[in-house]
Structure formats: structure tokens, C-alpha cells
Design a protein around this motif. Structure first.
Motif, PDB file in Angstrom:
ATOM      1  N   VAL A   3      -3.523  13.004   2.000  1.00  0.00           N
ATOM      2  CA  VAL A   3      -3.848  12.124   0.846  1.00  0.00           C
ATOM      3  C   VAL A   3      -3.408  10.651   1.584  1.00  0.00           C
ATOM      4  CG1 VAL A   3      -2.863  11.626  -1.477  1.00  0.00           C
ATOM      5  CG2 VAL A   3      -2.784  13.805  -0.692  1.00  0.00           C
ATOM      6  N   CYS A   4      -4.509   9.846   1.054  1.00  0.00           N
ATOM      7  CA  CYS A   4      -4.555   8.430   1.783  1.00  0.00           C
ATOM      8  C   CYS A   4      -4.294   7.321   0.647  1.00  0.00           C
ATOM      9  CB  CYS A   4      -5.644   8.252   2.663  1.00  0.00           C
ATOM     10  SG  CYS A   4      -5.995   9.385   4.051  1.00  0.00           S
ATOM     11  N   PHE A   5      -3.929   6.271   1.171  1.00  0.00           N
ATOM     12  CA  PHE A   5      -3.511   5.082   0.215  1.00  0.00           C
ATOM     13  C   PHE A   5      -4.050   4.044   0.957  1.00  0.00           C
ATOM     14  CE2 PHE A   5      -0.673   8.495  -0.982  1.00  0.00           C
ATOM     15  CZ  PHE A   5      -0.714   8.593  -2.337  1.00  0.00           C
ATOM     16  N   GLY A   6      -4.913   3.139   0.274  1.00  0.00           N
ATOM     17  CA  GLY A   6      -5.451   1.826   0.877  1.00  0.00           C
ATOM     18  C   GLY A   6      -4.911   0.796   0.106  1.00  0.00           C
ATOM     19  N   ILE A   7      -4.427  -0.071   0.378  1.00  0.00           N
ATOM     20  CA  ILE A   7      -4.127  -1.373  -0.376  1.00  0.00           C
ATOM     21  C   ILE A   7      -4.848  -2.483   0.051  1.00  0.00           C
ATOM     22  CG2 ILE A   7      -1.983  -2.143   1.237  1.00  0.00           C
ATOM     23  CD1 ILE A   7      -0.738  -2.896  -1.248  1.00  0.00           C
ATOM     24  N   TYR A   8      -5.328  -3.167  -1.076  1.00  0.00           N
ATOM     25  CA  TYR A   8      -6.308  -4.061  -1.012  1.00  0.00           C
ATOM     26  C   TYR A   8      -5.915  -5.180  -1.713  1.00  0.00           C
ATOM     27  CZ  TYR A   8      -8.919   0.060  -0.025  1.00  0.00           C
ATOM     28  OH  TYR A   8      -9.001   1.410   0.678  1.00  0.00           O
ATOM     29  N   LEU A   9      -6.289  -6.551  -1.046  1.00  0.00           N
ATOM     30  CA  LEU A   9      -6.043  -7.932  -1.666  1.00  0.00           C
ATOM     31  C   LEU A   9      -7.361  -8.449  -2.045  1.00  0.00           C
ATOM     32  CD1 LEU A   9      -4.307 -10.027  -2.605  1.00  0.00           C
ATOM     33  CD2 LEU A   9      -4.360 -11.078  -0.180  1.00  0.00           C
ATOM     34  N   PHE A  42      -2.258   0.489   4.566  1.00  0.00           N
ATOM     35  CA  PHE A  42      -2.739   1.881   4.620  1.00  0.00           C
ATOM     36  C   PHE A  42      -1.253   2.737   4.535  1.00  0.00           C
ATOM     37  CE2 PHE A  42      -3.581   5.805   7.182  1.00  0.00           C
ATOM     38  CZ  PHE A  42      -4.631   6.469   6.207  1.00  0.00           C
ATOM     39  N   ALA A  43      -1.469   3.881   4.091  1.00  0.00           N
ATOM     40  CA  ALA A  43      -0.324   4.761   4.168  1.00  0.00           C
ATOM     41  C   ALA A  43      -1.079   6.266   3.977  1.00  0.00           C
ATOM     42  CB  ALA A  43       0.569   4.815   3.254  1.00  0.00           C
ATOM     43  N   MET A 101       3.162   9.038   6.606  1.00  0.00           N
ATOM     44  CA  MET A 101       2.807   8.630   7.833  1.00  0.00           C
ATOM     45  C   MET A 101       2.213   7.357   7.914  1.00  0.00           C
ATOM     46  SD  MET A 101       1.918  12.044  10.145  1.00  0.00           S
ATOM     47  CE  MET A 101       2.092  11.364  11.692  1.00  0.00           C
ATOM     48  N   ASP A 102       2.003   6.718   9.135  1.00  0.00           N
ATOM     49  CA  ASP A 102       1.293   5.477   9.216  1.00  0.00           C
ATOM     50  C   ASP A 102       1.177   4.479   8.133  1.00  0.00           C
ATOM     51  OD1 ASP A 102       0.189   6.895  11.614  1.00  0.00           O
ATOM     52  OD2 ASP A 102      -1.454   7.850  10.490  1.00  0.00           O
ATOM     53  N   VAL A 103       2.318   4.108   7.749  1.00  0.00           N
ATOM     54  CA  VAL A 103       2.315   3.126   6.793  1.00  0.00           C
ATOM     55  C   VAL A 103       2.225   1.738   7.169  1.00  0.00           C
ATOM     56  CG1 VAL A 103       3.799   2.249   4.722  1.00  0.00           C
ATOM     57  CG2 VAL A 103       3.595   4.534   5.277  1.00  0.00           C
ATOM     58  N   PHE A 104       1.429   0.796   6.907  1.00  0.00           N
ATOM     59  CA  PHE A 104       1.544  -0.396   7.403  1.00  0.00           C
ATOM     60  C   PHE A 104       0.571  -1.433   6.522  1.00  0.00           C
ATOM     61  CE2 PHE A 104      -2.760   0.924   9.053  1.00  0.00           C
ATOM     62  CZ  PHE A 104      -3.602  -0.198   8.694  1.00  0.00           C
ATOM     63  N   ILE A 105       1.131  -2.628   6.578  1.00  0.00           N
ATOM     64  CA  ILE A 105       0.645  -3.855   6.151  1.00  0.00           C
ATOM     65  C   ILE A 105       0.274  -4.878   7.342  1.00  0.00           C
ATOM     66  CG2 ILE A 105       1.018  -6.036   4.483  1.00  0.00           C
ATOM     67  CD1 ILE A 105       0.953  -3.254   3.030  1.00  0.00           C
ATOM     68  N   THR A 106      -0.750  -5.439   7.229  1.00  0.00           N
ATOM     69  CA  THR A 106      -1.363  -6.304   8.324  1.00  0.00           C
ATOM     70  C   THR A 106       0.129  -7.438   8.230  1.00  0.00           C
ATOM     71  OG1 THR A 106      -2.714  -7.510   6.764  1.00  0.00           O
ATOM     72  CG2 THR A 106      -3.665  -5.981   8.337  1.00  0.00           C
ATOM     73  N   GLU A 107      -0.083  -7.975   9.627  1.00  0.00           N
ATOM     74  CA  GLU A 107       1.123  -9.111   9.834  1.00  0.00           C
ATOM     75  C   GLU A 107       1.099 -10.165   8.716  1.00  0.00           C
ATOM     76  OE1 GLU A 107       3.373 -11.330  13.392  1.00  0.00           O
ATOM     77  OE2 GLU A 107       1.952  -9.814  13.723  1.00  0.00           O
ATOM     78  N   GLU A 108       0.062 -10.913   8.530  1.00  0.00           N
ATOM     79  CA  GLU A 108      -0.174 -11.970   7.975  1.00  0.00           C
ATOM     80  C   GLU A 108      -0.021 -11.796   6.417  1.00  0.00           C
ATOM     81  OE1 GLU A 108      -4.731 -10.289   8.307  1.00  0.00           O
ATOM     82  OE2 GLU A 108      -2.737 -10.442   9.418  1.00  0.00           O
ATOM     83  N   HIS A 109       0.140 -10.635   5.835  1.00  0.00           N
ATOM     84  CA  HIS A 109       0.466 -10.151   4.451  1.00  0.00           C
ATOM     85  C   HIS A 109       1.864  -9.499   4.328  1.00  0.00           C
ATOM     86  CE1 HIS A 109      -3.979 -10.321   4.573  1.00  0.00           C
ATOM     87  NE2 HIS A 109      -3.678 -11.054   3.240  1.00  0.00           N
ATOM     88  N   ARG A 110       2.798  -9.585   5.482  1.00  0.00           N
ATOM     89  CA  ARG A 110       4.025  -9.096   5.344  1.00  0.00           C
ATOM     90  C   ARG A 110       4.776 -10.017   4.453  1.00  0.00           C
ATOM     91  NH1 ARG A 110       4.147  -6.473  11.137  1.00  0.00           N
ATOM     92  NH2 ARG A 110       2.273  -5.050  10.785  1.00  0.00           N
ATOM     93  N   GLY A 111       5.893  -9.362   3.763  1.00  0.00           N
ATOM     94  CA  GLY A 111       7.060 -10.327   3.355  1.00  0.00           C
ATOM     95  C   GLY A 111       6.407 -10.548   1.922  1.00  0.00           C
ATOM     96  N   LYS A 112       5.452 -10.023   1.322  1.00  0.00           N
ATOM     97  CA  LYS A 112       5.050 -10.460  -0.065  1.00  0.00           C
ATOM     98  C   LYS A 112       5.321  -9.287  -1.036  1.00  0.00           C
ATOM     99  CE  LYS A 112       1.974 -13.495   1.939  1.00  0.00           C
ATOM    100  NZ  LYS A 112       0.263 -13.934   2.506  1.00  0.00           N
ATOM    101  N   GLY A 113       6.045  -8.219  -0.681  1.00  0.00           N
ATOM    102  CA  GLY A 113       6.189  -6.974  -1.483  1.00  0.00           C
ATOM    103  C   GLY A 113       5.118  -6.058  -1.414  1.00  0.00           C
ATOM    104  N   TYR A 114       4.064  -6.251  -0.717  1.00  0.00           N
ATOM    105  CA  TYR A 114       3.085  -5.270  -0.674  1.00  0.00           C
ATOM    106  C   TYR A 114       3.394  -3.982  -0.161  1.00  0.00           C
ATOM    107  CZ  TYR A 114       0.113  -9.603  -1.384  1.00  0.00           C
ATOM    108  OH  TYR A 114      -0.509 -10.886  -1.657  1.00  0.00           O
ATOM    109  N   SER A 115       4.418  -3.919   0.743  1.00  0.00           N
ATOM    110  CA  SER A 115       4.760  -2.696   1.296  1.00  0.00           C
ATOM    111  C   SER A 115       5.553  -1.712  -0.032  1.00  0.00           C
ATOM    112  CB  SER A 115       5.596  -2.760   2.475  1.00  0.00           C
ATOM    113  OG  SER A 115       6.821  -3.263   2.267  1.00  0.00           O
ATOM    114  N   SER A 116       6.305  -2.539  -0.552  1.00  0.00           N
ATOM    115  CA  SER A 116       6.738  -1.829  -1.855  1.00  0.00           C
ATOM    116  C   SER A 116       5.777  -1.361  -2.759  1.00  0.00           C
ATOM    117  CB  SER A 116       7.829  -2.682  -2.700  1.00  0.00           C
ATOM    118  OG  SER A 116       9.005  -2.930  -1.593  1.00  0.00           O
ATOM    119  N   VAL A 117       4.735  -2.063  -3.162  1.00  0.00           N
ATOM    120  CA  VAL A 117       3.609  -1.736  -4.129  1.00  0.00           C
ATOM    121  C   VAL A 117       3.035  -0.458  -3.407  1.00  0.00           C
ATOM    122  CG1 VAL A 117       1.368  -2.497  -5.074  1.00  0.00           C
ATOM    123  CG2 VAL A 117       3.098  -4.034  -4.822  1.00  0.00           C
TER     124      VAL A 117
END
Length: 133
Positions: free
Chosen positions: A42-48, A55-56, A69-85
Motif C-alpha cells: 500500500v503506497c502513499f505519494g505526497i505531492y506539492l 513517498f511511503a 518502509m521507504d518513508v521519505f521527503i526530499t531534502e528541499e522540502h524537509r522541516g515543513k511538516g510534510y513527513s507528519s502529513v
């Protein structure tokens, strides 16, 4: 605008493969292996603004066990709460609502997963679980 989707047709597989190939916590995978893993999860894409920034995925039997597994936010978008979303959407996904035990391994993101009820196991130190029994 930020959005999260489980629609696998929206996933940018080359983007996911390239990110995973460069990250310290993943084993090397071919793009075909990444696609196979996506197909079996079951996959999750996060989009701006419709551009994928993270992705996760969850491996699960939909009843007893789910492994994140494989949870990530690209470096330029980290620190903005997107991983929590991203993780919040994963935890609230209707097809995953019956999972009793969630697990994952992390070296440096305990603070993120603890917000969602994960806690450290006694051994090994990198494993965490969330039991809904």
C-alpha cells in the motif's frame, strides 16, 4: 497545495528509485525491484502542487501486521511538516484501519513516529511498534 494519494498510477517510480538509490538506509534496488515493491504494498505519494516530494509504503496482511518502509521527503522540502502529513495519512488510511501491530525500523526519526503512538522496543533498538490490541 499539499496532497497525499494512494493512487499508484500517480507515483513517479524513477523519482522514487533515484531517491532510494542515494539514501543510506536502503539496500540497493533496481527500478524493477522498486516497481515490484510498489506493486506488493500500500503506497502513499505526497505531492506539492501535483509534484511528488515524498513517498511511503506499507507491507501488510490488512489485519494483524503492517510494516512501514521507504518513508521519505526530499531534502528541499524537509522541516515543513510534510513527513507528519504523510504518516498521518498512512495511519488514517481506511484499508489499513484494522491493523493491530505496526512496526518500522528507524535510525533517526523516532521523534516523528512517536507522535503517532510508535515506541521503542527493548531489542533491537531500531525497531518500534504500535499495538492496537
Amino acid at each position: 497545495m499539499i496532497s497525499v494519494s494512494t493512487d499508484k498510477t500517480k507515483l513517479d517510480v524513477p523519482f522514487i528509485h533515484n531517491f532510494l538509490a542515494a539514501i543510506y538506509w536502503t539496500a540497493p534496488r533496481t527500478i524493477e525491484e522498486v516497481q515490484t515493491a510498489i506493486d506488493a504494498s500500500v503506497c502513499f505519494g505526497i505531492y506539492l502542487d501535483d509534484k511528488q516530494i515524498g513517498f511511503a509504503r506499507v507491507i501488510t496482511d490488512f489485519v494483524v501486521f503492517g510494516y512501514v518502509m521507504d518513508v521519505f521527503i526530499t531534502e528541499e522540502h524537509r522541516g515543513k511538516g510534510y513527513s507528519s502529513v504523510l504518516v498521518e495519512n498512512m495511519m488514517n488510511e481506511p484499508v489499513l484501519k484494522n491493523i493491530k501491530i505496526w512496526r518500522l525500523a528507524t535510525t533517526d526519526a523516532h521523534f516523528l513516529y512517536e507522535k503517532f503512538g510508535f515506541k521503542k522496543l527493548e531489542h533491537p533498538e531500531k525497531m518500534m511498534e504500535k499495538k492496537l490490541l
